[in-house]
Design a protein around this motif. Structure first.
Motif, PDB file in Angstrom:
ATOM      1  N   HIS A   1     -98.599 -12.399  18.358  1.00 24.01           N
ATOM      2  CA  HIS A   1     -98.173 -13.580  18.580  1.00 24.01           C
ATOM      3  C   HIS A   1     -97.765 -14.302  19.279  1.00 24.01           C
ATOM      4  CE1 HIS A   1    -100.592 -13.960  15.036  1.00 24.01           C
ATOM      5  NE2 HIS A   1     -99.701 -12.814  13.721  1.00 24.01           N
TER       6      HIS A   1
ATOM      7  N   ARG B   1    -109.984 -19.822  10.252  1.00 21.24           N
ATOM      8  CA  ARG B   1    -108.794 -18.965  10.848  1.00 21.24           C
ATOM      9  C   ARG B   1    -110.174 -17.890  11.814  1.00 21.24           C
ATOM     10  NH1 ARG B   1    -105.639 -15.914   5.796  1.00 21.24           N
ATOM     11  NH2 ARG B   1    -104.388 -17.827   5.260  1.00 21.24           N
TER      12      ARG B   1
ATOM     13  N   SER C   1    -106.194 -18.667  15.943  1.00 20.40           N
ATOM     14  CA  SER C   1    -104.979 -18.631  15.599  1.00 20.40           C
ATOM     15  C   SER C   1    -104.397 -19.843  16.088  1.00 20.40           C
ATOM     16  CB  SER C   1    -103.846 -17.662  15.774  1.00 20.40           C
ATOM     17  OG  SER C   1    -103.696 -17.008  17.516  1.00 20.40           O
ATOM     18  N   TRP C   2    -102.897 -20.452  15.737  1.00 21.76           N
ATOM     19  CA  TRP C   2    -102.420 -21.418  15.653  1.00 21.76           C
ATOM     20  C   TRP C   2    -102.128 -21.332  17.269  1.00 21.76           C
ATOM     21  CZ3 TRP C   2     -97.240 -21.361  16.837  1.00 21.76           C
ATOM     22  CH2 TRP C   2     -96.517 -21.039  16.371  1.00 21.76           C
TER      23      TRP C   2
END
Length: 350
Positions: free
Chosen positions: A285, A227, A230-231
């Motif tokens: 995000h 972590r 982030s993806w």
């Protein structure tokens, strides 16, 4: 106003910057090892040189700004900048090209903006783009041939001689164009089956390059698992590149195939280690998804219709320009709030 009820504690201890950067360095080591195994000592020598120059430049600027030198050097951010440039620059690039790239990254793209956390652009990519535009010959003719091909990659002493003493007459015996460069310039006159017979492609995708990219992918997955990143950015980056390739470049007799886009050049290094820079990337995000996808789309556009066979630096910097706009229109939701109900459901409970 609807609020989410949640018990304490609401905060967790964050990793210090120095530890995050140390994990980034460790995760990049498999890629550096693969580069050394397949293309010789050049990237390893460049990486050590670039890290040393980055630390020296950072220390000098901190001293001039009357900042505590050791305190800021221990955050490892300068070392990461040097590492990324050492990994990205041609293995046999002259020492002065690497030095200019690193010094420009530290001074112009980082310290002149106020240091860590204040730079709007990725420092490593600023340095890379500067030397690519300023010294195109040095940046395009110093890529080492894969080990075992022709004369193979040079040994350690030959590498040091080429990089630091300027013995450019010896370079031609060890260098060749990158697979992306070969495909981009030869596909206009030949069929894909003929172009792929070039020695740089080997039996899989691109001789040596596929293993380098897979090694960076493994390091990137480690960062995801820890972590550290982030993806959102790497996945949208690769998705944008894949979408463009499938939408416009399925004819391999005209366009570079998707396999080369993904496993040649700096694709995985860019997706997991460069585009995910926490300072110059988008914050929410949703914003990260837009940011990463934009890099992937721009990367394909420049690779396909631009003048450069690889364009991670330009794609990242162009999207750095758009980050304030993206952040403005994709703000993260305030903690404790949730979206209001709309339509029939909200009227029935009103």
């Amino acid at each position: 106003m609807a609020l989410i009820q949640q018990s304490s504690p609401h905060t967790r201890q964050a990793r210090p910057t120095s530890r995050v950067m140390l994990w980034v360095i460790l995760a990049a080591l498999p890629g550096l090892l693969a580069q050394t195994l397949f293309f010789g000592w050049g990237n390893l020598v460049n990486t050590l040189w670039c890290v040393a120059v980055a630390l020296a430049a950072e220390a000098a600027l901190l001293h001039l700004r009357r900042k505590p030198v050791l305190f800021f050097l221990r955050d490892n951010t300068a070392a990461v900048t040097g590492l990324l440039l050492g990994l990205a620059l041609p293995p046999l690039a002259p020492w002065w090209v690497s030095a200019i790239a690193v010094i420009s990254a530290i001074i112009m793209a980082k310290q002149l903006y106020g240091g860590l956390g204040s730079n709007p652009f990725n420092p490593a990519m600023v340095g890379y783009a500067l030397v690519l535009i300023s010294f195109p010959v040095a940046m395009t003719t110093n890529w080492a041939a894969p080990a075992g091909l022709f004369n193979g990659a040079p040994g350690l002493l030959d590498t040091l001689a080429v990089i630091f003493s300027g013995q450019q007459t010896a370079v031609d015996a060890f260098t060749m164009a990158t697979p992306l460069d070969v495909y981009k310039h030869e596909i206009s006159a030949q069929l894909a089956t003929e172009v792929l017979k070039h020695p740089s492609f080997g039996d899989f995708v691109a001789r040596g390059w596929e293993w380098v990219n897979l090694a960076f992918l493994a390091g990137g997955l480690l960062l995801l698992w820890l972590r550290i990143i982030s993806w959102h950015i790497p996945v949208s980056f690769l998705a944008g590149l894949t979408f463009m390739s499938l939408a416009f470049g399925t004819n391999e007799d005209v366009y570079t195939p998707l396999s080369l886009h993904l496993l040649a050049g700096a694709t995985m290094l860019g997706a997991f280690f460069i585009a995910t820079d926490p300072v110059s990337a988008a914050t929410s995000h949703q914003g990260k998804l837009i940011y990463g996808a934009g890099i992937g789309v721009l990367l394909y556009i420049i690779r396909t219709w631009g003048s450069y066979p690889d364009a991670v630096a330009f794609a990242v910097l162009l999207m750095n320009f758009s980050v304030p706009f993206i952040d403005h229109y994709t703000p993260p939701r305030t903690y404790g709030h949730k979206k209001p109900r709309r339509g029939i459901a909200s009227k029935s409970t009103g």
